[in-house]
Design a protein around this motif. Structure first.
Motif, PDB file in Angstrom:
ATOM      1  N   ILE A 183       0.660  -1.095  -0.359  1.00  0.00           N
ATOM      2  CA  ILE A 183       0.185   0.013  -0.069  1.00  0.00           C
ATOM      3  C   ILE A 183       0.629   1.418   0.094  1.00  0.00           C
ATOM      4  CG2 ILE A 183      -1.274   1.378   1.454  1.00  0.00           C
ATOM      5  CD1 ILE A 183      -2.398  -1.584   2.833  1.00  0.00           C
ATOM      6  N   GLY A 184       0.332   2.159  -1.215  1.00  0.00           N
ATOM      7  CA  GLY A 184       1.282   3.243  -1.260  1.00  0.00           C
ATOM      8  C   GLY A 184       0.471   4.281  -0.801  1.00  0.00           C
ATOM      9  N   GLY A 185       1.596   5.348  -0.583  1.00  0.00           N
ATOM     10  CA  GLY A 185       0.567   7.079  -0.943  1.00  0.00           C
ATOM     11  C   GLY A 185       0.266   7.349  -2.245  1.00  0.00           C
ATOM     12  N   ASP A 238      -0.439 -12.299   1.797  1.00  0.00           N
ATOM     13  CA  ASP A 238       0.032 -13.868   2.868  1.00  0.00           C
ATOM     14  C   ASP A 238       1.217 -12.406   3.618  1.00  0.00           C
ATOM     15  OD1 ASP A 238       1.498 -13.431   1.314  1.00  0.00           O
ATOM     16  OD2 ASP A 238       2.261 -16.270   0.908  1.00  0.00           O
ATOM     17  N   ALA A 239       1.276 -11.294   2.636  1.00  0.00           N
ATOM     18  CA  ALA A 239       1.828 -10.230   3.649  1.00  0.00           C
ATOM     19  C   ALA A 239       1.264  -9.011   2.823  1.00  0.00           C
ATOM     20  CB  ALA A 239       2.991 -10.480   3.140  1.00  0.00           C
ATOM     21  N   ILE A 240       1.925  -8.170   3.378  1.00  0.00           N
ATOM     22  CA  ILE A 240       1.563  -7.016   3.414  1.00  0.00           C
ATOM     23  C   ILE A 240       2.256  -5.676   3.302  1.00  0.00           C
ATOM     24  CG2 ILE A 240       0.049  -4.772   3.792  1.00  0.00           C
ATOM     25  CD1 ILE A 240      -2.630  -6.198   3.057  1.00  0.00           C
ATOM     26  N   ILE A 241       2.801  -4.479   3.077  1.00  0.00           N
ATOM     27  CA  ILE A 241       4.039  -3.739   3.409  1.00  0.00           C
ATOM     28  C   ILE A 241       2.986  -2.384   3.214  1.00  0.00           C
ATOM     29  CG2 ILE A 241       6.485  -2.571   2.709  1.00  0.00           C
ATOM     30  CD1 ILE A 241       6.918  -5.044   1.272  1.00  0.00           C
ATOM     31  N   VAL A 242       3.538  -1.369   4.307  1.00  0.00           N
ATOM     32  CA  VAL A 242       2.320  -0.386   4.194  1.00  0.00           C
ATOM     33  C   VAL A 242       3.491   0.496   4.562  1.00  0.00           C
ATOM     34  CG1 VAL A 242       0.401   1.116   5.111  1.00  0.00           C
ATOM     35  CG2 VAL A 242       0.288  -1.507   5.750  1.00  0.00           C
ATOM     36  N   CYS A 243       3.589   1.414   3.149  1.00  0.00           N
ATOM     37  CA  CYS A 243       4.524   2.818   3.265  1.00  0.00           C
ATOM     38  C   CYS A 243       4.324   3.762   3.641  1.00  0.00           C
ATOM     39  CB  CYS A 243       4.731   2.977   1.553  1.00  0.00           C
ATOM     40  SG  CYS A 243       5.112   1.430   0.913  1.00  0.00           S
ATOM     41  N   GLY A 245       2.935   5.803   7.882  1.00  0.00           N
ATOM     42  CA  GLY A 245       3.201   5.303   8.900  1.00  0.00           C
ATOM     43  C   GLY A 245       1.755   5.900   9.420  1.00  0.00           C
ATOM     44  N   LEU A 246       1.085   6.657   8.863  1.00  0.00           N
ATOM     45  CA  LEU A 246      -0.129   7.299   9.672  1.00  0.00           C
ATOM     46  C   LEU A 246      -1.684   5.775   9.293  1.00  0.00           C
ATOM     47  CD1 LEU A 246      -2.350   8.924  10.988  1.00  0.00           C
ATOM     48  CD2 LEU A 246      -2.622   9.693   8.725  1.00  0.00           C
ATOM     49  N   MET A 247      -0.824   5.574   7.742  1.00  0.00           N
ATOM     50  CA  MET A 247      -2.048   4.109   7.045  1.00  0.00           C
ATOM     51  C   MET A 247      -1.570   3.016   7.290  1.00  0.00           C
ATOM     52  SD  MET A 247      -2.020   4.597   3.121  1.00  0.00           S
ATOM     53  CE  MET A 247      -0.871   5.430   3.236  1.00  0.00           C
ATOM     54  N   ALA A 248      -0.248   2.566   8.246  1.00  0.00           N
ATOM     55  CA  ALA A 248       0.311   1.795   8.938  1.00  0.00           C
ATOM     56  C   ALA A 248       0.259   1.480   9.919  1.00  0.00           C
ATOM     57  CB  ALA A 248       2.407   1.879   9.267  1.00  0.00           C
ATOM     58  N   SER A 249      -0.470   2.151  10.910  1.00  0.00           N
ATOM     59  CA  SER A 249      -1.045   2.376  12.267  1.00  0.00           C
ATOM     60  C   SER A 249      -2.424   2.049  12.147  1.00  0.00           C
ATOM     61  CB  SER A 249      -0.888   3.989  13.119  1.00  0.00           C
ATOM     62  OG  SER A 249      -1.312   4.782  12.348  1.00  0.00           O
ATOM     63  N   GLU A 250      -3.041   2.644  11.436  1.00  0.00           N
ATOM     64  CA  GLU A 250      -4.612   2.537  10.406  1.00  0.00           C
ATOM     65  C   GLU A 250      -4.162   1.036  10.845  1.00  0.00           C
ATOM     66  OE1 GLU A 250      -7.764   3.019   7.454  1.00  0.00           O
ATOM     67  OE2 GLU A 250      -6.333   4.752   7.788  1.00  0.00           O
ATOM     68  N   THR A 251      -3.690   0.024   9.617  1.00  0.00           N
ATOM     69  CA  THR A 251      -3.568  -1.106   8.857  1.00  0.00           C
ATOM     70  C   THR A 251      -3.473  -2.222  10.432  1.00  0.00           C
ATOM     71  OG1 THR A 251      -2.522  -0.373   7.010  1.00  0.00           O
ATOM     72  CG2 THR A 251      -2.422  -2.198   7.953  1.00  0.00           C
ATOM     73  N   LEU A 268       3.690  -8.254   8.019  1.00  0.00           N
ATOM     74  CA  LEU A 268       3.186  -7.171   7.784  1.00  0.00           C
ATOM     75  C   LEU A 268       4.134  -6.447   8.249  1.00  0.00           C
ATOM     76  CD1 LEU A 268       0.954  -4.642   7.603  1.00  0.00           C
ATOM     77  CD2 LEU A 268       1.012  -4.475   9.914  1.00  0.00           C
ATOM     78  N   VAL A 269       4.569  -5.406   6.986  1.00  0.00           N
ATOM     79  CA  VAL A 269       6.032  -4.176   7.375  1.00  0.00           C
ATOM     80  C   VAL A 269       4.998  -3.026   7.029  1.00  0.00           C
ATOM     81  CG1 VAL A 269       8.188  -3.543   6.150  1.00  0.00           C
ATOM     82  CG2 VAL A 269       7.279  -5.884   5.959  1.00  0.00           C
ATOM     83  N   SER A 270       5.584  -2.476   8.267  1.00  0.00           N
ATOM     84  CA  SER A 270       5.388  -1.610   8.870  1.00  0.00           C
ATOM     85  C   SER A 270       5.588  -0.318   8.782  1.00  0.00           C
ATOM     86  CB  SER A 270       4.607  -1.556  10.687  1.00  0.00           C
ATOM     87  OG  SER A 270       4.165   0.152  10.631  1.00  0.00           O
ATOM     88  N   PHE A 271       5.630   1.038   8.356  1.00  0.00           N
ATOM     89  CA  PHE A 271       6.844   2.328   8.265  1.00  0.00           C
ATOM     90  C   PHE A 271       5.722   2.652   9.878  1.00  0.00           C
ATOM     91  CE2 PHE A 271       8.069   2.290   4.518  1.00  0.00           C
ATOM     92  CZ  PHE A 271       8.757   2.687   3.781  1.00  0.00           C
ATOM     93  N   VAL A 272       7.403   3.061  10.379  1.00  0.00           N
ATOM     94  CA  VAL A 272       7.191   4.181  11.639  1.00  0.00           C
ATOM     95  C   VAL A 272       8.075   5.044  11.916  1.00  0.00           C
ATOM     96  CG1 VAL A 272       7.444   4.600  14.116  1.00  0.00           C
ATOM     97  CG2 VAL A 272       7.913   1.624  13.507  1.00  0.00           C
TER      98      VAL A 272
END
Length: 338
Positions: A183-185, A238-243, A245-251, A268-272
């Motif tokens: 998931i990108g911006g 089976d895996a998701i990368i969220v690119c 931070g705001l969308m990652a916390s929501e995920t 899950l790979v999350s941007f912090v």
């Protein structure tokens, strides 16, 4: 035709002298008149000559910072770091929020460069460098922050996330994941383009077939990740990368509510983007890509003051790098359990 100060005065219903005093803060002007003048400036797109104005008025000890989403903790954290650096040098900071709207950014640039600030930091949401460039007066001290363009006309400070994204995909493939979504911006942003490019390169290098349906885009704002998540879940990822931070916390919150077990049902790979106990709670369940937000803000503060002091100094590009933090899954957790 170039808009003149006379055009602004005519539209605002004041004299050219009043427009000049309003822009340069060289005489008291009522708040009502100031609003009329700045409204006319924005409406006409008037851009005073920066070098001539500085010669007449000297420095105002104020920097403008145009950000796309002030409610996003990433930018709020960055603003604080910038402000701390500027305050130590005796400067003030003015914030303008565009809400990822290009027209709002255009108006903010025109207003801030019309005599309110000595220099400008911009985390731009523009889809075109030429559109941005046309708004900035010649010689006006400007630094691009976080989001950049291929054209290197302005000093910039940004973060590269190519290697962390690439490494995260390779690690997921090594664990057995084969349907890796991302998931990108906003697609027009340089940050999004780099992260999607890294993902695509890693997918290819790891021998997986590219699937366009595994790539989804949010709008980098609040509540934009859920629809993307639903679509990727329907694709049996089976895996998701969220690119972002705001969308990652929501995920994380959304998947928890749906009863999806992180690290077990899905990787899950999350941007912090900032320090938070929220992310620490899930540090043993997700891979993290940590952006150096404080360092980015401090570097932006350093560079804009350099531009203010030396507007003709060579253009400088500073690139920081995020760090990748994979978690160590318990031995009982493996893909055969899914």
């Amino acid at each position: 035709m170039k808009v003149t100060i006379s055009d602004v005065a005519k539209l605002a219903g004041v004299s050219t002298a009043t427009v000049s005093h309003t822009i340069n803060n060289t005489r008291y002007v009522s708040e009502e008149t100031r609003e009329k003048v700045f409204s006319a400036i924005a409406q006409l797109g008037y851009t005073p000559d920066a070098s001539a104005r500085s010669f007449r008025t000297g420095k105002k000890k104020t920097i403008g910072f145009i950000v796309p989403d002030i409610s996003n903790k990433f930018f709020a954290t960055m603003i604080e770091a910038v402000e701390n650096h500027l305050a130590a040098a005796g400067y003030h900071l003015i914030i303008a929020n565009t809400k990822e709207d290009m027209e709002r950014e255009e108006k903010n640039i025109r207003l801030l460069t019309a005599g309110l600030v000595d220099g400008l930091l911009i985390a731009s949401t523009m889809d075109s460098f030429h559109r941005l460039d046309s708004l900035i007066p010649t010689g006006f001290p400007t630094v691009l922050v976080d989001r950049v363009f291929d054209e290197k006309k302005y000093t910039s400070v940004c973060v590269s996330n190519f290697q962390p994204i690439y490494r995260s995909v390779c690690r997921l493939v090594g664990k057995g994941d084969r349907r890796i979504g991302i998931i990108g911006g906003l697609p027009r942003l340089s940050t999004t383009k780099e992260r999607i490019s890294a993902y695509q390169q890693a997918i290819s290098d790891c021998g997986l077939a590219p699937e366009e349906t595994f790539i989804r885009y949010g709008d980098s704002m609040e509540n934009s990740a859920r629809a993307c998540l639903d679509e990727l879940m329907e694709e049996s990822c089976d895996a998701i990368i969220v690119c972002q931070g705001l969308m990652a916390s929501e995920t994380i919150t959304y998947l928890q509510k749906k009863g999806v077990r992180l690290g077990q049902d899905i990787d899950l790979v999350s941007f912090v983007d900032y320090e938070s106990e929220f992310y620490q709670l899930y540090a043993s369940q997700i891979d993290s890509i940590v952006q150096p937000v404080d360092e980015l803000g401090a570097a932006a503060g350093v560079e804009i003051l350099k531009r203010v002091e030396e507007p003709d100094a060579p253009i400088f590009e500073k690139v920081l790098t995020s760090s990748y933090h994979p978690y160590d899954a318990p031995k009982s957790w493996n893909h055969s359990d899914r």
